[in-house]
Write a protein that holds these residues in place. Sequence first.
Motif, PDB file in Angstrom:
ATOM      1  N   LYS A 327       0.833  -1.204   0.000  1.00 29.08           N
ATOM      2  CA  LYS A 327       0.000   0.000   0.000  1.00 29.08           C
ATOM      3  C   LYS A 327       0.866   1.252   0.000  1.00 29.08           C
ATOM      4  CE  LYS A 327      -3.731   2.230   2.609  1.00 29.08           C
ATOM      5  NZ  LYS A 327      -4.624   2.123   3.800  1.00 29.08           N
ATOM      6  N   VAL A 328       1.922   1.264   0.814  1.00 31.75           N
ATOM      7  CA  VAL A 328       2.830   2.423   0.864  1.00 31.75           C
ATOM      8  C   VAL A 328       3.538   2.598  -0.468  1.00 31.75           C
ATOM      9  CG1 VAL A 328       4.918   3.339   1.940  1.00 31.75           C
ATOM     10  CG2 VAL A 328       3.158   2.260   3.356  1.00 31.75           C
ATOM     11  N   ALA A 329       3.998   1.493  -1.063  1.00 27.09           N
ATOM     12  CA  ALA A 329       4.704   1.580  -2.344  1.00 27.09           C
ATOM     13  C   ALA A 329       3.793   2.082  -3.455  1.00 27.09           C
ATOM     14  CB  ALA A 329       5.282   0.219  -2.711  1.00 27.09           C
ATOM     15  N   LEU A 330       2.529   1.674  -3.423  1.00 29.37           N
ATOM     16  CA  LEU A 330       1.590   2.150  -4.441  1.00 29.37           C
ATOM     17  C   LEU A 330       1.253   3.626  -4.242  1.00 29.37           C
ATOM     18  CD1 LEU A 330      -0.860  -0.901  -4.598  1.00 29.37           C
ATOM     19  CD2 LEU A 330       0.710  -0.152  -6.395  1.00 29.37           C
ATOM     20  N   ALA A 331       1.221   4.056  -2.977  1.00 30.93           N
ATOM     21  CA  ALA A 331       0.920   5.463  -2.693  1.00 30.93           C
ATOM     22  C   ALA A 331       2.081   6.381  -3.031  1.00 30.93           C
ATOM     23  CB  ALA A 331       0.532   5.622  -1.224  1.00 30.93           C
ATOM     24  N   GLN A 332       3.290   5.837  -2.986  1.00 28.81           N
ATOM     25  CA  GLN A 332       4.484   6.632  -3.285  1.00 28.81           C
ATOM     26  C   GLN A 332       5.292   5.929  -4.377  1.00 28.81           C
ATOM     27  OE1 GLN A 332       6.490   6.997   0.485  1.00 28.81           O
ATOM     28  NE2 GLN A 332       4.896   8.277   1.375  1.00 28.81           N
ATOM     29  N   PRO A 333       4.811   5.945  -5.609  1.00 32.45           N
ATOM     30  CA  PRO A 333       5.503   5.215  -6.686  1.00 32.45           C
ATOM     31  C   PRO A 333       6.879   5.802  -6.960  1.00 32.45           C
ATOM     32  CG  PRO A 333       3.794   6.647  -7.579  1.00 32.45           C
ATOM     33  CD  PRO A 333       3.625   6.677  -6.087  1.00 32.45           C
ATOM     34  N   ALA A 334       7.748   4.967  -7.487  1.00 32.80           N
ATOM     35  CA  ALA A 334       9.118   5.382  -7.785  1.00 32.80           C
ATOM     36  C   ALA A 334       9.143   6.393  -8.927  1.00 32.80           C
ATOM     37  CB  ALA A 334       9.968   4.161  -8.141  1.00 32.80           C
ATOM     38  N   ARG A 335      10.117   7.261  -8.845  1.00 34.43           N
ATOM     39  CA  ARG A 335      10.345   8.251  -9.897  1.00 34.43           C
ATOM     40  C   ARG A 335      11.838   8.266 -10.209  1.00 34.43           C
ATOM     41  NH1 ARG A 335       6.006  11.592 -10.571  1.00 34.43           N
ATOM     42  NH2 ARG A 335       7.309  13.042 -11.757  1.00 34.43           N
ATOM     43  N   PRO A 336      12.217   8.516 -11.468  1.00 30.77           N
ATOM     44  CA  PRO A 336      13.644   8.562 -11.799  1.00 30.77           C
ATOM     45  C   PRO A 336      14.309   9.775 -11.181  1.00 30.77           C
ATOM     46  CG  PRO A 336      12.336   9.261 -13.674  1.00 30.77           C
ATOM     47  CD  PRO A 336      11.360   8.778 -12.640  1.00 30.77           C
ATOM     48  N   ALA A 337      15.593   9.625 -10.857  1.00 27.66           N
ATOM     49  CA  ALA A 337      16.353  10.743 -10.307  1.00 27.66           C
ATOM     50  C   ALA A 337      16.665  11.725 -11.428  1.00 27.66           C
ATOM     51  CB  ALA A 337      17.647  10.230  -9.675  1.00 27.66           C
ATOM     52  N   SER A 338      16.536  12.989 -11.129  1.00 32.94           N
ATOM     53  CA  SER A 338      16.840  14.018 -12.128  1.00 32.94           C
ATOM     54  C   SER A 338      18.330  14.302 -12.119  1.00 32.94           C
ATOM     55  CB  SER A 338      16.073  15.306 -11.835  1.00 32.94           C
ATOM     56  OG  SER A 338      16.410  15.797 -10.547  1.00 32.94           O
ATOM     57  N   VAL A 339      18.893  14.538 -13.293  1.00 31.36           N
ATOM     58  CA  VAL A 339      20.311  14.861 -13.444  1.00 31.36           C
ATOM     59  C   VAL A 339      20.422  16.291 -13.917  1.00 31.36           C
ATOM     60  CG1 VAL A 339      22.476  14.255 -14.562  1.00 31.36           C
ATOM     61  CG2 VAL A 339      20.835  12.466 -13.989  1.00 31.36           C
ATOM     62  N   ARG A 340      20.933  17.166 -13.061  1.00 29.04           N
ATOM     63  CA  ARG A 340      21.015  18.578 -13.384  1.00 29.04           C
ATOM     64  C   ARG A 340      22.114  18.812 -14.412  1.00 29.04           C
ATOM     65  NH1 ARG A 340      19.799  23.616 -11.022  1.00 29.04           N
ATOM     66  NH2 ARG A 340      21.348  25.218 -11.481  1.00 29.04           N
ATOM     67  N   GLY A 341      21.787  19.574 -15.439  1.00 32.53           N
ATOM     68  CA  GLY A 341      22.802  20.013 -16.386  1.00 32.53           C
ATOM     69  C   GLY A 341      23.371  18.918 -17.262  1.00 32.53           C
ATOM     70  N   GLY A 342      22.707  17.785 -17.334  1.00 35.59           N
ATOM     71  CA  GLY A 342      23.190  16.753 -18.241  1.00 35.59           C
ATOM     72  C   GLY A 342      24.292  15.893 -17.670  1.00 35.59           C
ATOM     73  N   GLY A 343      24.618  16.035 -16.366  1.00 30.74           N
ATOM     74  CA  GLY A 343      25.577  15.136 -15.748  1.00 30.74           C
ATOM     75  C   GLY A 343      27.016  15.478 -16.056  1.00 30.74           C
ATOM     76  N   SER A 344      27.523  16.572 -15.477  1.00 31.96           N
ATOM     77  CA  SER A 344      28.887  17.016 -15.774  1.00 31.96           C
ATOM     78  C   SER A 344      29.934  16.026 -15.295  1.00 31.96           C
ATOM     79  CB  SER A 344      29.153  18.382 -15.135  1.00 31.96           C
ATOM     80  OG  SER A 344      29.148  18.292 -13.714  1.00 31.96           O
ATOM     81  N   ALA A 345      29.583  15.154 -14.328  1.00 31.19           N
ATOM     82  CA  ALA A 345      30.553  14.160 -13.859  1.00 31.19           C
ATOM     83  C   ALA A 345      30.995  13.248 -14.986  1.00 31.19           C
ATOM     84  CB  ALA A 345      29.961  13.343 -12.715  1.00 31.19           C
ATOM     85  N   ASN A 346      30.213  13.146 -16.040  1.00 32.30           N
ATOM     86  CA  ASN A 346      30.605  12.313 -17.176  1.00 32.30           C
ATOM     87  C   ASN A 346      31.832  12.864 -17.890  1.00 32.30           C
ATOM     88  OD1 ASN A 346      28.586  10.051 -17.455  1.00 32.30           O
ATOM     89  ND2 ASN A 346      27.193  11.805 -17.332  1.00 32.30           N
ATOM     90  N   TYR A 347      32.035  14.174 -17.832  1.00 36.11           N
ATOM     91  CA  TYR A 347      33.262  14.734 -18.398  1.00 36.11           C
ATOM     92  C   TYR A 347      34.478  14.221 -17.623  1.00 36.11           C
ATOM     93  CZ  TYR A 347      30.498  18.069 -21.154  1.00 36.11           C
ATOM     94  OH  TYR A 347      29.632  18.654 -22.049  1.00 36.11           O
ATOM     95  N   VAL A 348      34.331  14.112 -16.304  1.00 29.28           N
ATOM     96  CA  VAL A 348      35.404  13.558 -15.486  1.00 29.28           C
ATOM     97  C   VAL A 348      35.624  12.090 -15.840  1.00 29.28           C
ATOM     98  CG1 VAL A 348      36.151  13.047 -13.132  1.00 29.28           C
ATOM     99  CG2 VAL A 348      34.915  15.173 -13.614  1.00 29.28           C
ATOM    100  N   ALA A 349      34.511  11.351 -15.976  1.00 33.17           N
ATOM    101  CA  ALA A 349      34.621   9.929 -16.311  1.00 33.17           C
ATOM    102  C   ALA A 349      35.307   9.725 -17.653  1.00 33.17           C
ATOM    103  CB  ALA A 349      33.232   9.291 -16.313  1.00 33.17           C
ATOM    104  N   ASP A 350      34.994  10.556 -18.616  1.00 35.96           N
ATOM    105  CA  ASP A 350      35.644  10.445 -19.926  1.00 35.96           C
ATOM    106  C   ASP A 350      37.145  10.681 -19.811  1.00 35.96           C
ATOM    107  OD1 ASP A 350      33.202   9.936 -21.039  1.00 35.96           O
ATOM    108  OD2 ASP A 350      32.938  11.918 -21.917  1.00 35.96           O
ATOM    109  N   LEU A 351      37.529  11.652 -18.992  1.00 36.80           N
ATOM    110  CA  LEU A 351      38.957  11.909 -18.795  1.00 36.80           C
ATOM    111  C   LEU A 351      39.630  10.714 -18.142  1.00 36.80           C
ATOM    112  CD1 LEU A 351      41.435  13.748 -18.816  1.00 36.80           C
ATOM    113  CD2 LEU A 351      40.614  14.760 -16.665  1.00 36.80           C
TER     114      LEU A 351
END
Length: 740
Positions: A327-351
């Motif tokens: 009942k709690v899970a149905l009342a509060q369904p999951a939502r995806p996490a938002s990534v601000r600015g397109g995920g700048s940490a990926n620039y670090v990962a690429d490096l």
Amino acid sequence: MAQKRGRTEPNFDVPEGRAGARGDLDLRLSREDRAGGGTGRSEADTGEGRVGGRTGRGASRARGGKGQGSGKGSGTSRGARRGARRRSWLGRLVYGVVVLGLWAVVGLAGLIAYHASQLPPIDQLSVPKRPPNIAILASDGSLLANRGETGGRTVSIKELPPYLPRAFVAIEDRRFYSHMGIDPVGIVRAIGQNLTRRGVAQGGSTLTQQLAKNLFLTQERTASRKIQEAILALWLEHKYTKDEILELYLNRVYFGAGAYGVEAAAQRYFGRPAKDVSLAQAAMLGGLVQAPSRLAPNRNLPAAQARAAQVLAAMQELGFASAQDTKVALAQPARPASVRGGGSANYVADLVMDVLDDYVGKFETDITVQTTVDPTQQAMAERALVDELNKQGARYNVSQGALVSMRPDGAIRSLIGGRDYAQSQFNRATNAKRQPGSSFKPFVYLAAVEHGMTPDTVREDAPVKIGNWAPENYSHRYTGPVTLRTALAQSLNTVAVRLGQEVGPKTVVQTAQRLGITSPLQANGSIALGTSEVTLLEMVGAYGAIANGGTGVIPYVVALVKGADGKVLYKRSDSGLGRVIEPEADGMMNAMMHETFVSGTAKKADIPGWDLAGKTGTTQDYKDAWFIGFSGSLVTGVWLGNDDGEVTKKVTGGNLPVEIWKTYMSQALKGQNPVPLPNMNRWRRAPETTASVASEGPAAILNQIFGDTRAPAPQPQAEAPRRRQQRAEPNFFEKLFGID
């Protein structure tokens, strides 16, 4: 008469009334001669009364007509014939079905044997190795990004919350723990439910079959693949326990968005490790595998939530989740996490991925890379850059930017390679080579002080000409004799060019290269104004040598690499380029660059309580705008411009880059104890003499140099920045070589 030789055909014909006259035997049986004779069953029905082509009726006549029955007996015989006929057809049908069934079994066995022969021998089968994952961590151990083909590390079923694997069992294969790899009952149930559309729709494949397909087979939908899938499922069930099969499945199944395995999916969609997902999130992950593209929560959240509700219902039905938790899970369904600015940490990962081979070479298991990046500072840098571009970008016609911040030893604390990684993965901090403009001038001044000059050395700010080249100041004004301290703070082009000619362009190039600039540099007169292209990372690293007291810096982002078993594969040791600036020269450079914050082009970037130093830079036609500045603990550089080289609307190093720099540095240094700039105190200018002396004349300059205690009055030079902003168009040489 002689007897004729040859074969004699037997003759069983006996004339009527003469039966047995020759001693011949009558081989035909009457009804009475049979067991149960006289029951009314006719020979015609059984076929047994037919001998030698003659009917039992003729035989009866031979015996005196015993075959004749009464009318009642004849009716009974006809009914018996009809019942026997019906039983004969039923028997033939059963017989035919049995025969066909046997042939079907033989054919199926042959078909299975054929398709099994297309697989590797059973004794040579093995589960393919999962492609290794590279988990890239921040300095505090938090995850920045995953790299590799899977997008996440391998997890053990023991480290997961119990409801997570149960979500997959409930919706995909509720008889998982009772079947042998293939589930006929489940197939029939799935067909019935799908036909009637009642309950939770299910597929006929078990989790073991799905795993077999993912491990060994293609995604094509053919009968051949299904047969091989079933064979491999039986092999998996024989070789592994149920929990081992489920663990393999959870680490191999595809969840969309490049995520293979439940850990990758949890990080991708919810920004957290799989061990920390909630019941609602677990249900969404369990439902996602049916159709990853259609049900991805970041693309179709309503469909993903509806499918998760079905999973929760199935879990409650099977006792995998309580009614209250559901009942709690149905009342509060999951939502995806938002990534601000397109995920700048990926620039670090690429490096990280660009340099990783230099540290660990080839690896076949998951590895963990701990970086020097501070996640808080990374977020601050991204916010400062993106917010400024969102607010001012359209007005100034500037679309892109980059930021690099590192400790004076070269440890990168934040790196932003662009405005939005989702829109463009090109890393402008590490790969874009642009003219640095006046931000290159510190190398010219360093070469000058290494040739015996000081911050108080006076040079003439006046028109200068080298061959056909006559560079001018940004303001088109000349103030006569001026100290090097003031000339650098005010970014006077004529003085920089004169100094470059005095020490020689080759010396300027060598000085920059000694501090860590690796891009090709042209040893000509215009090098003093920053006309050779470099990267932001190079420039920030070179400034780091000035900020740390004179030790050459090699910017780095990888601090530690560990294998899946925890074994250390690489650990950074203290290293660098050694001493590249003598302490005396370093102190003079810090004093002159500090003046930029006191009375120069970066005055509005000053942070109270901190000694700061730096230099602005603007290139021809306002194509590129730079500001690189530092405290004793942090070096930060900002670049703004357009990828296609389109001119901006008068973006200079002293406006937008300075604003971004101050926003970031104010937050990054907050709460820290101020760190003095090294070796600077001897050359620090007294506060009462910080006003420019550019137009005071030779007498005032000499009085200052030789100890006159009078404070010079402020001169019009301080108004130069305002006049510069009023100027409409740069001249030819400004367009050609860039000034600031």
